[in-house]
Design an enzyme around this catalytic site. Structure first.
Site: not given
Lengths: 404, 404
Positions: A150, A176, A187, A273, A399, A404
């Protein structure tokens, strides 16, 4: 034990691949991965402890309850979690994948990773499964590893050879973690293959024991995902006598498994991240293994220490603080703390109190990409290692950006 | 119950003040605070659960073991923690403060907040105590509140009036949290004064019960400091009949205490390091209070949700995720989630799954400074509230900057 190339395709009889099928909009990103064994394999998996579980978790649990699987399918871009029809869709993925490969849907491991709470359309997967199966190859591990990524910035695959039952066996894995383009949950998914013959019971036992020292000792941000899964398939094509008791072949298998899983752990933590440092905490001198683990995990989870590592700040007080609230049984006036990296090592705390040290050298050590915090509790013989990463502006950016 | 001015000086017979004495280099910053009661007061305190404790914690515990204190002294700029001579220095602070005020050193509450692992020099405090005592006044609460601040950007004081035993009593408090100029630990310190007469036993009981619903429900970054302390002195000068049993006066006292402590909690969370939003999580419909608290606390502690609040992203999946790993006994398919602020409220998750909502309105709601996450577990009658803040670039900046 030798490291070898090939990832999940290194063991005999495994093919893998990855394609873009359309779950994601970005056509240059693979979003569907598949791993298939020539023959049915012993299978085991461990799953997230989160009460909110992705729908694929339930289907996979059911499918490998008998200890047998022959293939795995995984999409990225949508976690298929918190959806009313989630289990239906996950089961449909098993049926589609199984049909393409001529395998019973009950022998399929299914996984998803991505945004939660958005229905997963089955059409892209229905369209993608046949071309994906046709394109599988015995050097497709990297494509599969790409298909499950991802916001990962680094590919995560590893494989080793080990002797068991008089023959050479191979064990490989892809992983991952941790992040998403439209991030929701970091995840962690791990797929491991092996060509050793091993009974489902011993495979389950080995995996359950291993994850306690490996994946359960990794933290990027303290948020336990809804979709975490580590699964393994062992197809027996290496030709060894089956491992079905706690003998030396089992020990060799466990050692190989541990090399693969701990390597993937470091890859995952390093690619946390926004991370700019891999943070490894090694604790020794603990009264019990439980104390050592609590201490090591607490240190790599401390937001304050993680921010200090980002700033290359030898702020050992934060290490002591994290030890103090870890729940481990420690004598704070016996604790020694050393920072170590490729640039050397430096003792920064002795007997739980400050000692003089060169701030300049400490900074140079902490500016390296891989940083270790070595803690001697001087109170016993138990040890543990945990892996994490620093807390950076980019973690907040990734994050905090508008979904949107 | 009325809110009133005056902070810790609102109750009768309390004076307070704050000066710059030189623990800090910045001369424009007060770094020493004092609160003194005219007469000995019932006293109680609760302390950090961290095994690594600041030296002042040990001295204060010993000093108020008898339930009596008459003054408090606190420096900022140095936490006096992980220092070989820490307790000696903390006890010396009590002796100096007591001598200036003509009070026994055993009746002094002592606290420190700042960098840990650096010896605290006694000279600045020795020089500062006499002028500080001379400058104490019955409107000095604000100065005292300034004296305990570190990277705090907002002053935190509050006071209320309440009736007990036929007279009007007053209860006031000041707090610091959470951050430091050379940040090490986000110590939380709270000093509360009261002029009601209450026995030490009932005071201890009231404070211990209250903190479980207030300060223990606040989180800025999940790191439990070594120096946290909440203390209260009640001197009886209001003239009420002493509160020494679980009667209606005790209930009135507890209600007043709860207003002061929960207000300070919100002030602390809102001023969390780098915070741009106060995040309040209210849980209802839980099976038990324990479940409600676990759920609420888990939500305000989630790094991923905190980053989403920073980004005004209505990412309710992260709320569900945090509920799922909270340890609370919940039925995930019954959970409703609503975001609320001054701009209105919006239901974003119904029965544990997505529903259609206006992303535009959700964003407008989340852009407000004070944001509430309302969770109905629809599974019982228990409720709980927790307070936190968002995770921002500034949190990383404050804690990642070079200490040296």
């Amino acid at each position: 034990m030798n490291h070898i190339q090939g990832g999940v395709c290194a063991p005999k009889g495994f093919k893998a691949g990855g394609v873009h099928c359309g779950v994601r909009k970005n056509k240059s990103k693979r979003d569907l991965a598949m791993i298939v064994s020539e023959v049915p394999a012993s299978a085991a998996a461990v799953y997230t402890q989160n009460l909110v579980k992705g729908a694929p978790i339930y289907i996979t649990q059911r499918n490998i309850a008998d200890g047998v699987a022959q293939m795995a399918i995984c999409n990225s871009g949508n976690a298929n979690t918190c959806n009313a029809n989630g289990e239906e869709i996950a089961w449909e993925m098993c049926k589609l994948a199984g049909a393409a490969a001529g395998i019973s849907p009950e022998n399929v491991i299914v996984a998803s990773t991505g945004v939660i709470g958005q229905p997963l359309p089955i059409e892209p997967i229905a369209n993608g499964v046949a071309p994906l199966f046709a394109a599988l190859s015995d050097h497709g591990s990297t494509e599969a590893a790409e298909g499950i990524m991802t916001t990962d910035t680094r590919l995560k695959e590893v494989a080793v050879e080990f002797p068991a039952g008089g023959v050479t066996c191979r064990l490989g894995g892809i992983a991952k973690g941790s992040g998403m383009i439209h991030p929701n949950l970091a995840t962690m998914l791990v797929f491991i293959t092996c060509d050793a013959a091993i009974s489902p019971e011993m495979l389950r036992k080995a995996l359950s024991a291993d994850v306690k020292d490996t994946f359960n000792m990794v933290s990027v941000d303290g948020d336990t995902s809804t979709n975490d899964m580590v699964c393994i398939m062992a197809n027996g094509l290496a030709g060894n006598d089956i491992i079905d008791s706690d003998d030396e072949d089992y020990a060799a298998f466990c050692a190989a498994l541990n090399v693969v899983t701990s390597t993937l752990c470091q890859m995952i933590a390093k690619d946390g991240e926004g991370a700019s440092h891999l943070l490894t905490c090694q604790v020794c001198g603990a009264k019990t293994t439980k104390d050592a683990k609590l201490a090591a995990k607490s240190v790599v989870c401390s937001s304050l220490l993680k921010a200090a590592i980002f700033g290359a700040d030898a702020n050992w007080g934060r290490v002591l603080c994290a030890l103090g609230y870890s729940g481990a049984d420690i004598d704070v006036w016996k604790v020694d703390v050393t920072f170590r990296s490729a640039k050397g090592s430096i003792l920064v705390c002795k007997d739980g109190a400050s000692i003089e040290f060169s701030e300049e050298l400490a900074k140079e050590i902490l500016l390296q990409e891989d940083v270790e915090v070595l803690i001697d509790l001087n109170d016993g013989d138990a040890t543990a290692t945990a892996w994490g990463c620093d807390l950076t502006y980019d973690y907040v950016k990734i994050n905090g950006d508008y979904r949107t």
